[in-house]
Design a protein around this motif. Structure first.
Motif, PDB file in Angstrom:
ATOM      1  N   UNK A   1       5.720  -5.615  21.901  1.00  0.00           N
ATOM      2  CA  UNK A   1       4.491  -5.382  21.139  1.00  0.00           C
ATOM      3  C   UNK A   1       4.437  -3.941  20.627  1.00  0.00           C
ATOM      4  N   UNK A   2       4.836  -2.995  21.463  1.00  0.00           N
ATOM      5  CA  UNK A   2       4.859  -1.590  21.027  1.00  0.00           C
ATOM      6  C   UNK A   2       5.888  -1.375  19.919  1.00  0.00           C
ATOM      7  N   UNK A   3       7.038  -2.029  20.022  1.00  0.00           N
ATOM      8  CA  UNK A   3       8.050  -1.918  18.969  1.00  0.00           C
ATOM      9  C   UNK A   3       7.527  -2.517  17.666  1.00  0.00           C
TER      10      UNK A   3
ATOM     11  N   UNK B   1      -0.201   6.233  -7.572  1.00  0.00           N
ATOM     12  CA  UNK B   1       0.152   6.995  -6.375  1.00  0.00           C
ATOM     13  C   UNK B   1       0.369   6.034  -5.222  1.00  0.00           C
ATOM     14  N   UNK B   2       1.376   6.335  -4.409  1.00  0.00           N
ATOM     15  CA  UNK B   2       1.630   5.560  -3.196  1.00  0.00           C
ATOM     16  C   UNK B   2       1.765   6.541  -2.042  1.00  0.00           C
ATOM     17  N   UNK B   3       1.063   6.245  -0.949  1.00  0.00           N
ATOM     18  CA  UNK B   3       1.138   7.077   0.253  1.00  0.00           C
ATOM     19  C   UNK B   3       1.485   6.206   1.451  1.00  0.00           C
ATOM     20  N   UNK B   4       2.000   6.846   2.491  1.00  0.00           N
ATOM     21  CA  UNK B   4       2.309   6.107   3.709  1.00  0.00           C
ATOM     22  C   UNK B   4       1.110   6.115   4.647  1.00  0.00           C
ATOM     23  N   UNK B   5       1.281   5.541   5.815  1.00  0.00           N
ATOM     24  CA  UNK B   5       0.194   5.406   6.771  1.00  0.00           C
ATOM     25  C   UNK B   5      -0.314   6.718   7.343  1.00  0.00           C
ATOM     26  N   UNK B   6       0.421   7.805   7.118  1.00  0.00           N
ATOM     27  CA  UNK B   6      -0.021   9.126   7.551  1.00  0.00           C
ATOM     28  C   UNK B   6      -0.675   9.898   6.418  1.00  0.00           C
ATOM     29  N   UNK B   7      -0.730   9.285   5.234  1.00  0.00           N
ATOM     30  CA  UNK B   7      -1.326   9.939   4.076  1.00  0.00           C
ATOM     31  C   UNK B   7      -0.355  10.774   3.272  1.00  0.00           C
TER      32      UNK B   7
ATOM     33  N   UNK C   1       6.932  -0.561  14.029  1.00  0.00           N
ATOM     34  CA  UNK C   1       7.478  -1.059  12.763  1.00  0.00           C
ATOM     35  C   UNK C   1       6.371  -1.306  11.742  1.00  0.00           C
ATOM     36  N   UNK C   2       5.272  -1.875  12.195  1.00  0.00           N
ATOM     37  CA  UNK C   2       4.158  -2.141  11.286  1.00  0.00           C
ATOM     38  C   UNK C   2       3.543  -0.843  10.789  1.00  0.00           C
ATOM     39  N   UNK C   3       3.420   0.135  11.656  1.00  0.00           N
ATOM     40  CA  UNK C   3       2.858   1.427  11.253  1.00  0.00           C
ATOM     41  C   UNK C   3       3.765   2.113  10.229  1.00  0.00           C
ATOM     42  N   UNK C   4       5.068   2.025  10.444  1.00  0.00           N
ATOM     43  CA  UNK C   4       6.011   2.646   9.509  1.00  0.00           C
ATOM     44  C   UNK C   4       5.976   1.968   8.138  1.00  0.00           C
TER      45      UNK C   4
ATOM     46  N   UNK D   1      -5.630   1.154  10.176  1.00  0.00           N
ATOM     47  CA  UNK D   1      -6.676   0.797  11.139  1.00  0.00           C
ATOM     48  C   UNK D   1      -6.634  -0.692  11.469  1.00  0.00           C
ATOM     49  N   UNK D   2      -6.381  -1.522  10.465  1.00  0.00           N
ATOM     50  CA  UNK D   2      -6.274  -2.961  10.716  1.00  0.00           C
ATOM     51  C   UNK D   2      -5.119  -3.268  11.659  1.00  0.00           C
ATOM     52  N   UNK D   3      -3.981  -2.614  11.450  1.00  0.00           N
ATOM     53  CA  UNK D   3      -2.811  -2.820  12.316  1.00  0.00           C
ATOM     54  C   UNK D   3      -3.140  -2.409  13.744  1.00  0.00           C
ATOM     55  N   UNK D   4      -3.765  -1.256  13.915  1.00  0.00           N
ATOM     56  CA  UNK D   4      -4.101  -0.760  15.253  1.00  0.00           C
ATOM     57  C   UNK D   4      -5.134  -1.671  15.922  1.00  0.00           C
TER      58      UNK D   4
END
Length: 99
Positions: free
Chosen positions: A18-20, A42-48, A24-27, A87-90
């Protein structure tokens, strides 16, 4: 409560997977927005972090101030979208771990 060492190992293995999956989902989280006039994408990643920035022909008719405003506004909208997806992923992950 865990009944045996095999059950404990299996439980830990499932949590590790689950952590893996979470990593992967966060990346993979991306937010992409295009300005109303199509001048900026513009496209940004999950860290902005900005990952891609593309310009259409409409930028040639903009003043420097207009250009700056549309780049910033479009990038900010992309970041908001990425943060919402993150946030949805988390939240899904937390629900799975609690269940």
């Amino acid at each position: 409560m865990v009944g045996s060492m095999d059950e404990l190992e299996e439980r830990v293995r499932r949590q590790l997977y689950r952590f893996q999956d979470l990593a992967e989902q966060m990346a993979a989280v991306r937010g992409r927005e295009t300005s109303e006039d199509g001048a900026v994408m513009a496209e940004v990643d999950g860290n902005g972090a900005l990952r891609d920035l593309q310009f259409g022909h409409a930028i040639s008719r903009m003043t420097p101030d207009e250009f700056e405003q549309v780049v910033v506004a479009t990038s900010a909208a992309a970041a908001r979208a990425a943060f919402e997806r993150r946030a949805e992923v988390v939240n899904r992950f937390n629900e799975e771990m609690a269940g």
